[in-house]
Design an enzyme around this catalytic site. Structure first.
Site, PDB file in Angstrom:
ATOM      1  N   LYS A  85      -1.437 -49.528   7.609  1.00 45.67           N
ATOM      2  CA  LYS A  85      -0.960 -48.571   8.405  1.00 45.67           C
ATOM      3  C   LYS A  85      -0.219 -49.035   9.500  1.00 45.67           C
ATOM      4  CE  LYS A  85      -1.959 -44.017  10.559  1.00 45.67           C
ATOM      5  NZ  LYS A  85      -2.775 -43.009  10.738  1.00 45.67           N
ATOM      6  N   SER A 115      -1.979 -38.565  10.100  1.00 45.50           N
ATOM      7  CA  SER A 115      -0.945 -39.514  10.306  1.00 45.50           C
ATOM      8  C   SER A 115      -0.835 -40.897   9.357  1.00 45.50           C
ATOM      9  CB  SER A 115      -1.083 -40.018  11.534  1.00 45.50           C
ATOM     10  OG  SER A 115      -2.408 -40.920  11.907  1.00 45.50           O
ATOM     11  N   SER A 150      -6.553 -37.768  10.302  1.00 42.53           N
ATOM     12  CA  SER A 150      -5.336 -38.499   9.651  1.00 42.53           C
ATOM     13  C   SER A 150      -5.860 -39.434   8.586  1.00 42.53           C
ATOM     14  CB  SER A 150      -4.801 -39.393  10.904  1.00 42.53           C
ATOM     15  OG  SER A 150      -4.297 -38.614  11.936  1.00 42.53           O
TER      16      SER A 150
END
Length: 483
Positions: A70, A146, A170
């Site tokens: 990520k 996220s 997230s």
């Protein structure tokens, strides 16, 4: 055809049944074919990955496993480190983060980085910098945030596992949205080095999104452990997490939580998923009791907002100092700008009060575990939203909807307690639903053991995972239909 899980991939490569080069090339081909419509992967390092395979990979537990990282708080040398923000678009990582280095030392092959909302500030992955990530189950819907890019990549079968992080849900929110297993570890379980996270490190943590419980346990074994000098560390586990995940969890007392004081109305399907999970737990021999929430979501949100807001201001100001200029109108998205301006006015006393309140919330949550071993709730108060529902260019949409999607998750970031989202059922559109289980600090082993038990009794990953298979099963969704 979707990729096998990481454990199976590594075993096949190590035994000689599969070749690491072929495994990596197949993952590259899947990314090149399917990512244009998903928007999950933002930058790749295919040639560097091929060179690593050719040079010989470490003979670790992830030997030959392709994965993604990520683009937020964890960096891959030579790739952009944007955090999903135009303000950081020109930043290139000069070294691997400690977590990435641990993945590589374990034999993993990092193929690229995944999409994230700007600086992780949204429960949906729709940044202005790189565009939205679409849910493999329905291109009209959000993949969550996220860690939405990582979730979409794993759910679509591009790679078996992907790194993720969680500051308010997230990992768990996109896990629920995309039908994956997502564990947020205890505070201090995984080192954030070399990036200091100041106060936000109290609420955020790193781990992964996976299709299987055993993958999550193995990755946590690879990732876990403090570096000398880390500000805090989680309690040492009694055994490797991969071993703990294989143990019988014993007869647990599980507290079922489906309502929140002064919180958002819980959608009937979200509540039904949690109650169905509770019935399964009872059939497995556990005791389930209804409990009341020991926290108020609004208070948790205010507390978490101050802690993360202080770090947001420091992060943006440090970048502006590097650039030697003030903030420009198009540097950050409208919602981020509102937060930045609001939290710039924080005083030291404001931050101290938030830290004190976070500790008080921790004690209040801790008291709940005097009578139960695990808490069970919906992961999301409502099913997965359509793209555009959480739109940072329209701050009013964030204020209206954002707290809904973190109502059950954010409290475990403020307290530092581990929590996981387990796939359980589907909504009216056929998209996955998730249920959340939480345990006291250091309780990842218990959660993994329970998750493995649930996975065995109600498996969720037997369905086709590749985009083409999704299209075959749910063609109208893969065409982007909202219905």
């Amino acid at each position: 055809m979707s990729a096998p899980d990481a454990v199976g991939t590594a075993e096949a490569v190590r035994s000689g049944e599969r070749d690491a080069r072929t495994v990596v090339e197949e993952a590259v081909a899947r990314i090149e074919e399917h990512n244009p419509k998903l928007g999950a992967v933002t930058h790749t390092r295919f040639d560097a990955a091929r060179a690593e395979v050719a040079a010989g990979l470490p003979d670790g537990p992830l030997h030959g496993v392709p994965m993604l990282v990520k683009d937020l708080g964890t960096e891959v040398e030579g790739l952009p480190a944007t955090g999903g923000s135009r303000l950081f678009a020109a930043v290139t990582a000069r070294r691997d983060s400690e977590l990435v280095a641990r993945y590589k030392r374990a034999g993993a092959v990092v193929l690229g980085i995944t999409n994230t909302p700007e600086l992780g500030l949204n429960a949906s992955t729709e940044p202005a910098l790189t565009g939205p990530t679409r849910n493999p189950w329905s291109l009209a819907h959000s993949a969550g945030g996220s860690s939405g890019g990582s979730a979409a990549a794993v759910a679509a079968g591009l790679v078996p596992v992907a790194h993720a992080s969680d500051g308010g849900g997230s990992i768990r929110i996109p896990a629920a949205a995309c039908g994956l297993f997502g564990l947020k570890p205890s505070r201090g379980r995984v080192s954030p080095a070399p990036r200091p996270t100041t106060l936000s490190g109290l609420v955020s943590g790193h781990h992964a999104l996976t299709t299987t419980v055993r993958d999550s346990a193995l990755l946590l074994d690879v990732a876990a452990g403090p570096l000398p000098g880390d500000a805090y560390a989680a309690p040492e586990p009694s055994a490797p997490f991969a071993e703990l995940a294989r143990r019988d969890p014993g007869r647990l007392r599980i507290g079922l939580l489906t309502e929140l004081p002064d919180g958002p109305a819980v959608h009937p399907l979200s509540e039904a998923a949690a109650r169905a999970a509770a019935l399964l737990c009872e059939r497995l021999g556990h005791d389930v009791v209804d409990v009341e929430a020991p926290y108020r979501p609004e208070e948790v949100g205010r507390t978490s907002g101050v802690l993360m807001g202080a770090d947001l201001v420091a992060q943006i100001d440090a970048r502006l100092d590097e650039l030697g200029r003030p903030l420009a109108d198009d540097d950050i998205e409208p919602f981020t700008r509102i937060l930045y301006e609001a939290y710039r006015a924080l005083s030291a006393a404001d931050v101290s009060r938030a830290l004190r309140r976070a500790q008080a919330i921790g004690w209040e949550m801790g008291a709940a575990f005097r009578t139960v071993d695990v808490l069970l709730s919906p992961t999301l108060a409502r099913p997965t939203p359509l793209l555009g529902t959480l739109d940072t260019t329209r701050p009013e949409s964030i204020y209206e909807h954002a707290s809904v999607y973190a109502a059950f998750t954010s409290v475990h970031n403020v307290t530092g307690m581990p929590a996981m989202s387990v796939p359980f059922g589907h909504d009216a559109d056929g998209l996955p639903l998730g249920v959340q289980f939480a345990a006291p600090l250091g309780g990842e082993g218990l959660l993994l053991a329970l998750a493995a038990q649930l996975e065995s009794e109600a498996p969720w990953h037997g369905l086709p995972a590749g985009p083409a298979a999704r299209a075959h099963r749910k063609g109208r969704h893969m065409e982007g239909s909202a219905s």
